[in-house]
Write an enzyme that holds these catalytic residues in place. Structure first.
Site, mmCIF file in Angstrom:
data_model
loop_
_atom_site.group_PDB
_atom_site.id
_atom_site.type_symbol
_atom_site.label_atom_id
_atom_site.label_comp_id
_atom_site.label_asym_id
_atom_site.label_seq_id
_atom_site.Cartn_x
_atom_site.Cartn_y
_atom_site.Cartn_z
ATOM 1 N N GLY A 1 84.224 -9.898 22.445
ATOM 2 C CA GLY A 1 84.016 -8.584 21.857
ATOM 3 C C GLY A 1 84.910 -7.554 22.500
ATOM 4 O O GLY A 1 85.689 -7.853 23.417
ATOM 5 N N GLN A 2 84.808 -6.323 21.991
ATOM 6 C CA GLN A 2 85.636 -5.229 22.482
ATOM 7 C C GLN A 2 84.741 -4.097 22.960
ATOM 8 O O GLN A 2 83.908 -3.597 22.206
ATOM 9 C CB GLN A 2 86.566 -4.708 21.378
ATOM 10 N N GLY A 3 84.877 -3.693 24.221
ATOM 11 C CA GLY A 3 84.095 -2.590 24.759
ATOM 12 C C GLY A 3 84.907 -1.325 24.811
ATOM 13 O O GLY A 3 86.096 -1.299 24.473
ATOM 14 N N GLY A 4 84.261 -0.243 25.237
ATOM 15 C CA GLY A 4 84.926 1.039 25.300
ATOM 16 C C GLY A 4 86.075 1.057 26.287
ATOM 17 O O GLY A 4 87.004 1.842 26.145
ATOM 18 N N GLY B 1 87.719 -1.914 27.308
ATOM 19 C CA GLY B 1 88.486 -3.137 27.250
ATOM 20 C C GLY B 1 87.714 -4.300 26.666
ATOM 21 O O GLY B 1 86.505 -4.215 26.444
ATOM 22 N N VAL C 1 86.117 -8.309 26.294
ATOM 23 C CA VAL C 1 85.352 -9.252 27.093
ATOM 24 C C VAL C 1 85.661 -10.653 26.596
ATOM 25 O O VAL C 1 85.651 -10.915 25.382
ATOM 26 C CB VAL C 1 83.836 -8.969 27.001
ATOM 27 N N ASP D 1 73.515 4.403 29.195
ATOM 28 C CA ASP D 1 74.082 3.823 27.974
ATOM 29 C C ASP D 1 73.253 2.630 27.512
ATOM 30 O O ASP D 1 73.802 1.619 27.091
ATOM 31 C CB ASP D 1 75.538 3.410 28.215
#
Length: 834
Positions: free
Chosen positions: A527-530, A532, A534, A645
């Site tokens: 996946g893509q986080g804020g 970068g 993973v 968060d």
């Protein structure tokens, strides 16, 4: 007697003896004339709630007679008879001369109810409230002669009074244990103050360091937790003879609770939660270091360290064995005597002062008129009884004698204290605090340190010389080195929870990560986080790890990366994701986590196909797990942590669908009693943000509570809070849920796949708790301690929620041009599992 029937008769006798032994040792709730309580035998209350018997609180062969909850396997005593005089297990508790008397092994009396009574018909009975009562059963009705509720130790049970007798001018006093293994009276006590009808915590029966505030007719003004009435009933009574306060349980059949004044001077309300144990409901003072003189003379208290107490530099614990048992009252002793101006000693030189920043000022200071700081120092140095000085805008203050009640304050404090030490102490490493166990100050040790540092310096020179040769060979051997390194940290997962304390997460070389992720191939991207992407990494031996990669070459997220490395490694809980390692090489910064095969919670509850895999039992356990994880962060971890968060995409699921909270990049550390903070950089995810945070930048533990409430409503409904944009039904899930609640249509919120498996009572409880958590005013929201108890209370009446805050009313595109939050930043962290 016939020889054939004799063996049979003997068997009957043996059977009856065993039966009566078992009955009298385990089944009785009374101690009558002729009955002896000794060894492993116990007395059980009629309802099977409490047990009376001998217990041993520590490894020493010291036994005490006490009462404990039956369901508590640790036998935590709620009352102790002989708290100052331990005995052996062969001692006896029995009726003697109309009293309950404890005799030691030599038949000498150690403890007694000590009532003047000539009756021969007395009986001790253990009630289902935990009260041990001595009755005269020769009268009708039986006359109460004595009860343990009138002679409390450190625990206040439901149904027990704490009050003040207006006739005798005396009141009940609860006193802490001396330490965790010695129930003898400690320094801290709790009592009712009759002048203003408030409770006070006192140090040494003289110094008040906390008050509950006066009784206002409904609750004590400084105990807001009392406004949550779903577990307890409260009553304050005042008449011509006495005044007292009493609390009772609304549900006595299932709820277990105790209020204890612990060895560290805090009073804590604890509730029993099945399969979890004792859970903290509230504690006061909330900040550990607000307990007066907790660390004794020359000991400093710091709420952000564990243990909280440490000796100042140049001092060591007076009794290390007591410090090991969390009894710091003895304080610390100087390692080196002060010279007091004597410069003739070979190892001498005048005493000097250790500069200690951000320290609270001790009490009993003496003000001295001086012109400059140097003159203040000189006045203290020339006074042999002076142990410290401070010079600030208020002038010069000096202290004589021991320094007590020292506290390490936040970095914004302007207080600086100068503590007097022998000159030789400044030849050792320049640290402000000594070890929490023992400081090292001898000249022999300093010589050893010199040899050690010299050796290290030589090794560094040789290492630097050889580094270029090593670097050329490094790439060819990277995979072999990576295998060895990765095995070392993968094995860390074999440690038990209590064995992982103090273990730092290891550094992992970049080459091994590249090999494990196939050079960060898209096939391994989770996946893509804020900050970068993973990736999933597979290391030698088949071990799978989730790797969070900071965007290469970008400064964005650097602080979040540091925050997560330093913070999450110190957190250990079954409902928090575990950090296994990290990597920092060049522009690459990565965190290595345990891999969650079921990814994140949102991938299930918001997917029409996946949501059917989460039946009600699984969803309810997920809600409980998230609550316990947040409760740990807010109340039980060594540092109070605000996540900031929390959302369904940041809750990961392991192979058994157990939830684990992740993504601590935005987390903040609070002090023990700090309740809120402000920021002009709002970070998080809209839809989960509390209104006071989204609109004003104000965050607290109640911000996380709001986010939890949103997540609960999403879990039980299968709907996103932000999925109602431009909808005629409602502006948000909170709006929609509130309308259903007001119209008594709560079950209409249920996710359709749950209808066959759902427990309606649990569903309504979760719905109620969710709405309580998203109320507009943070003061109306419960703490996570309250939430855990509410979710576990099967029959408790929960408070009615107020209208929630509807902070999400238009799509993000319309917010992009809005001005009020133009200076704030938002993050959209990872939406899939790691």
């Amino acid at each position: 007697m016939d020889t054939k029937t004799k063996p049979r008769f003997m068997l009957y006798v043996i059977f009856l003896c065993l039966f009566f032994k078992t009955y009298f040792s385990q089944g009785m709730n009374t101690i009558s004339e002729g009955y002896v309580l000794s060894g492993d035998s116990t007395v059980l209350s009629a309802g099977g709630v409490f047990q009376l018997g001998f217990f041993k609180p520590g490894p020493a062969p010291n036994y005490y007679v006490g009462i404990w909850y039956v369901q508590d396997p640790s036998r935590t005593a709620v009352w102790v008879a002989n708290r100052e005089k331990p005995v052996s297990p062969s001692s006896q508790l029995r009726i003697s001369d109309g009293n309950l008397v404890l005799f030691d092994e030599s038949k000498s009396p150690v403890w007694s109810t000590n009532v003047k009574n000539n009756s021969t018909t007395v009986q001790g009975i253990l009630l289902n409230t935990g009260n041990l009562v001595l009755n005269d059963i020769g009268t009708n009705p039986p006359k109460s002669l004595w009860q343990s509720f009138d002679h409390p130790t450190d625990t206040w049970l439901p149904g027990a009074k704490i009050g003040y007798n207006k006739i005798t001018k005396k009141g009940q006093v609860f006193t802490s244990w001396k330490n965790s293994e010695d129930p003898a009276p400690g320094l801290f006590s709790l009592q009712l103050e009759p002048s203003d009808n408030s409770f006070r915590l006192l140090w040494n029966r003289s110094k008040t360091y906390w008050t509950s505030g006066p009784w206002n007719g409904q609750y004590f003004s400084l105990l807001p937790e009392m406004r949550l009435l779903y577990i307890f009933n409260y009553s304050f009574v005042s008449n011509q003879n006495e005044k007292y306060f009493i609390y009772t349980l609304k549900n006595t059949s299932n709820t277990r609770s105790r209020c204890v004044l612990n060895v560290s001077g805090q009073i804590k309300q604890l509730n029993w939660v099945p399969n979890s144990g004792w859970n903290l409901f509230w504690s006061q003072p909330m900040k550990q270091c607000e307990v007066y003189s907790l660390c004794g003379a020359y000991g400093s208290c710091n709420d952000k360290s564990l243990p909280s107490c440490r000796c100042l530099k140049g001092f060591k614990p007076k009794l290390q064995s007591e410090w090991d048992l969390e009894d710091y009252s003895g304080g610390c002793l100087r390692i080196t005597k002060l010279q007091c101006g004597n410069t003739t000693l070979a190892n001498g030189g005048r005493d000097r002062f250790l500069k200690m920043l951000n320290m609270s000022m001790p009490e009993n200071n003496h003000s001295v008129r001086v012109g400059i700081s140097g003159e203040c120092e000189s006045r203290c140095l020339n006074n042999c009884s002076c142990t410290a000085y401070a010079y600030d805008r208020n002038g010069c203050s000096i202290w004589a004698g021991d320094l007590v009640n020292l506290k390490q304050q936040g970095n914004n404090s302007e207080n600086t204290l100068h503590v007097r030490l022998a000159a030789s102490e400044f030849q050792s490493p320049n640290t402000v605090f000594g070890s929490p166990t023992q400081s090292k100050g001898s000249s022999r040790n300093r010589k050893l340190y010199g040899i050690l540092f010299g050796t290290i310096a030589a090794v560094l020179v040789i290492s630097c010389t050889a580094y270029s040769v090593y670097y050329l060979r490094r790439k060819r051997t990277a995979n072999r080195q990576g295998v060895r390194r990765i095995k070392s940290f993968v094995r860390s997962g074999e440690f038990k929870e209590d064995e992982k304390k103090g273990i730092e997460v290891p550094f992992v070389v970049l080459e091994s990560i590249l090999a494990a992720t196939d050079n960060f191939s898209e096939a391994n991207k989770l996946g893509q986080g804020g900050f970068g992407p993973v990736y999933k990494g597979k290391f030698p031996g088949g071990q799978e790890i989730a790797i969070k990669r900071l965007l290469s070459g970008s400064g964005q997220g650097l602080q979040e990366f540091k925050n997560e490395v330093l913070l999450i490694a110190k957190l250990q809980h079954r409902n928090l994701v575990r950090l296994l390692g990290y990597c920092v090489e060049g522009d690459e910064k990565m965190l290595l986590y345990e891999y969650m095969p079921n990814k994140s919670l949102d991938t299930f509850i918001f997917d029409q196909n996946q949501c059917v895999l989460l039946n009600w039992e699984i969803r309810f356990n997920i809600i409980l797990g998230i609550a316990r994880g947040l409760h740990y962060l807010h109340h039980d971890s060594r540092l109070r942590v605000i996540h900031r968060d929390l959302k369904t995409s940041n809750v990961l699921l392991d192979e058994e669908m157990n939830p684990k909270i992740s993504d601590f990049g935005l987390a903040k550390i609070f002090g023990g009693k700090q309740t809120e903070a402000n920021t002009n950089r709002v970070v998080g995810t809209y839809g989960y943000m509390s209104p006071e945070y989204a609109l004003h930048g104000l965050f607290s533990i109640k911000s996380d509570v709001f986010s939890f409430g949103v997540a609960v409503l999403e879990i039980i409904s299968g709907k996103r809070n932000t999925g109602f944009y431009q909808s005629e039904q409602a502006s948000s899930l909170l709006d929609y849920a509130w309308k259903l609640w007001k119209e008594n249509k709560a079950l209409d919120l249920m996710d359709p796949p749950l209808r066959e498996t759902c427990n309606e009572n649990e569903f309504l409880r979760c719905f109620n708790v969710g709405l309580l958590c998203v109320q507009d005013d943070p003061n109306d929201r419960p703490t996570m301690s309250n939430v855990v108890v509410m979710l576990g209370s099967e029959n408790g009446n929960l408070p009615s929620p107020k209208q929630p805050a509807f902070v999400v009313k238009r799509p993000l595109s319309s917010r992009a041009s809005s001005e009020p939050l133009s200076n704030n930043e938002l993050t959209d962290t990872l939406n899939e599992g790691r």
